[in-house]
Design a protein around this motif. Structure first.
Motif, short mmCIF file in Angstrom:
data_model
loop_
_atom_site.label_atom_id
_atom_site.label_comp_id
_atom_site.label_asym_id
_atom_site.label_seq_id
_atom_site.Cartn_x
_atom_site.Cartn_y
_atom_site.Cartn_z
N ILE A 164 0.83 -1.21 0.00
CA ILE A 164 0.00 0.00 0.00
C ILE A 164 0.86 1.25 0.00
O ILE A 164 0.60 2.19 -0.75
CB ILE A 164 -0.97 -0.02 1.20
CG1 ILE A 164 -2.06 -1.08 0.96
CG2 ILE A 164 -1.60 1.36 1.42
CD1 ILE A 164 -2.89 -1.41 2.19
N THR A 165 1.90 1.27 0.82
CA THR A 165 2.73 2.47 0.90
C THR A 165 3.73 2.56 -0.25
O THR A 165 4.18 3.65 -0.60
CB THR A 165 3.51 2.52 2.23
OG1 THR A 165 4.42 1.40 2.28
CG2 THR A 165 2.58 2.52 3.42
N GLY A 166 4.12 1.42 -0.81
CA GLY A 166 5.09 1.41 -1.89
C GLY A 166 6.49 1.79 -1.46
O GLY A 166 7.33 2.16 -2.28
N LYS A 167 6.79 1.66 -0.16
CA LYS A 167 8.08 2.13 0.36
C LYS A 167 9.13 1.03 0.48
O LYS A 167 10.11 1.19 1.19
CB LYS A 167 7.87 2.79 1.72
CG LYS A 167 7.09 4.09 1.61
CD LYS A 167 6.95 4.75 2.96
CE LYS A 167 6.19 6.05 2.79
NZ LYS A 167 5.99 6.72 4.08
N THR A 168 8.93 -0.08 -0.21
CA THR A 168 9.95 -1.13 -0.23
C THR A 168 10.34 -1.39 -1.67
O THR A 168 9.77 -0.81 -2.59
CB THR A 168 9.42 -2.45 0.38
OG1 THR A 168 8.44 -3.02 -0.50
CG2 THR A 168 8.84 -2.24 1.77
N LYS A 169 11.27 -2.29 -1.86
CA LYS A 169 11.71 -2.63 -3.21
C LYS A 169 10.65 -3.42 -3.98
O LYS A 169 10.83 -3.71 -5.16
CB LYS A 169 13.04 -3.38 -3.15
CG LYS A 169 14.17 -2.48 -2.67
CD LYS A 169 15.49 -3.19 -2.58
CE LYS A 169 16.60 -2.24 -2.22
NZ LYS A 169 16.76 -2.03 -0.80
N LEU A 170 9.52 -3.73 -3.31
CA LEU A 170 8.41 -4.37 -4.01
C LEU A 170 7.62 -3.36 -4.84
O LEU A 170 6.90 -3.74 -5.75
CB LEU A 170 7.46 -5.05 -3.01
CG LEU A 170 8.01 -6.23 -2.25
CD1 LEU A 170 7.00 -6.70 -1.21
CD2 LEU A 170 8.37 -7.36 -3.19
N GLY A 171 7.72 -2.09 -4.49
CA GLY A 171 6.95 -1.06 -5.18
C GLY A 171 5.52 -1.03 -4.67
O GLY A 171 5.15 -1.74 -3.74
N ALA A 172 4.72 -0.20 -5.30
CA ALA A 172 3.32 -0.03 -4.89
C ALA A 172 2.41 -0.99 -5.66
O ALA A 172 2.60 -1.20 -6.86
CB ALA A 172 2.89 1.41 -5.13
N ASP A 173 1.46 -1.55 -4.95
CA ASP A 173 0.44 -2.42 -5.54
C ASP A 173 -0.78 -2.34 -4.63
O ASP A 173 -0.93 -3.14 -3.70
CB ASP A 173 0.97 -3.86 -5.64
CG ASP A 173 -0.08 -4.85 -6.14
OD1 ASP A 173 -1.22 -4.45 -6.44
OD2 ASP A 173 0.24 -6.05 -6.20
N ALA A 174 -1.63 -1.34 -4.86
CA ALA A 174 -2.77 -1.09 -3.99
C ALA A 174 -3.69 -2.30 -3.89
O ALA A 174 -4.15 -2.66 -2.81
CB ALA A 174 -3.55 0.14 -4.47
N GLU A 175 -3.96 -2.95 -5.01
CA GLU A 175 -4.87 -4.11 -4.98
C GLU A 175 -4.27 -5.28 -4.20
O GLU A 175 -4.94 -5.92 -3.41
CB GLU A 175 -5.24 -4.53 -6.40
CG GLU A 175 -6.14 -3.54 -7.10
CD GLU A 175 -7.41 -3.24 -6.32
OE1 GLU A 175 -8.09 -4.19 -5.87
OE2 GLU A 175 -7.72 -2.05 -6.16
N GLY A 176 -2.98 -5.56 -4.44
CA GLY A 176 -2.32 -6.62 -3.69
C GLY A 176 -2.25 -6.30 -2.21
O GLY A 176 -2.43 -7.17 -1.35
#
Length: 166
Positions: free
Chosen positions: A120-132
């Motif tokens: 939700i925050t997108g503050k990791t190396k995973l990036g943002a993914d609101a639905e996930g």
């Protein structure tokens, strides 16, 4: 790990430091199937901040042993560590996400919440993914994780994110 192992490995007591004796005690616990000992040894070797030194391969093997025994704390820790990439293991965001997903699938609400917050925050190396992120948080909430409810309520109240109807 236990008090004696801590004392011997860290050497911060009157016992003095004897990392090998401390590791022998930890190994006894591992041999008895203690997943916390497996996880602790893995963390210590991966971080390399004890008198045991750094051993990424040995640390990962110990963590994998805990994971294979179903330790969701090990799954979450190793997943976060691989995503953050700030240890001897380096960065593997997708590999880290797979470990966290394994913990989610095993019902670990801390892993569900962590993944939800990260996406939700997108503050990791995973990036943002609101639905996930929404899906992971919803799993945690459905499982009764009040910390996930609290975080999401606070986040929405302050207008930090918009998640539609969640």
């Amino acid at each position: 790990r236990g008090v004696l192992e801590t004392a011997l490995i860290d050497g911060n007591t009157t016992l003095g430091a004897d990392a090998e004796a401390g590791r022998a005690y930890v190994q006894q616990a591992i041999d008895a199937g203690d997943t916390e000992a497996m996880r602790w040894l893995g963390m210590a070797l991966i971080n390399g901040k004890t008198d045991l030194g750094a051993d990424a391969e040995g640390g990962r093997a110990s963590m994998q042993q805990a994971i294979d025994a179903g330790d969701t704390h090990a799954m979450l820790w190793l997943g976060q560590t691989l995503i953050n990439g700030n240890t001897t293991l380096g960065t593997d965001a997708e590999g880290g996400r797979a470990y966290i997903q394994q913990a989610n699938d095993a019902g670990d609400t801390n892993a569900m919440r962590w993944l939800g917050m990260a996406l939700i925050t997108g503050k990791t190396k995973l990036g943002a993914d609101a639905e996930g992120g929404r899906a992971s948080m919803q799993l945690a909430i459905t499982a009764g994780a009040t910390d996930a409810m609290r975080w999401l309520g606070h986040t929405r109240r302050n207008g930090i994110i918009m998640l539609g109807s969640l």
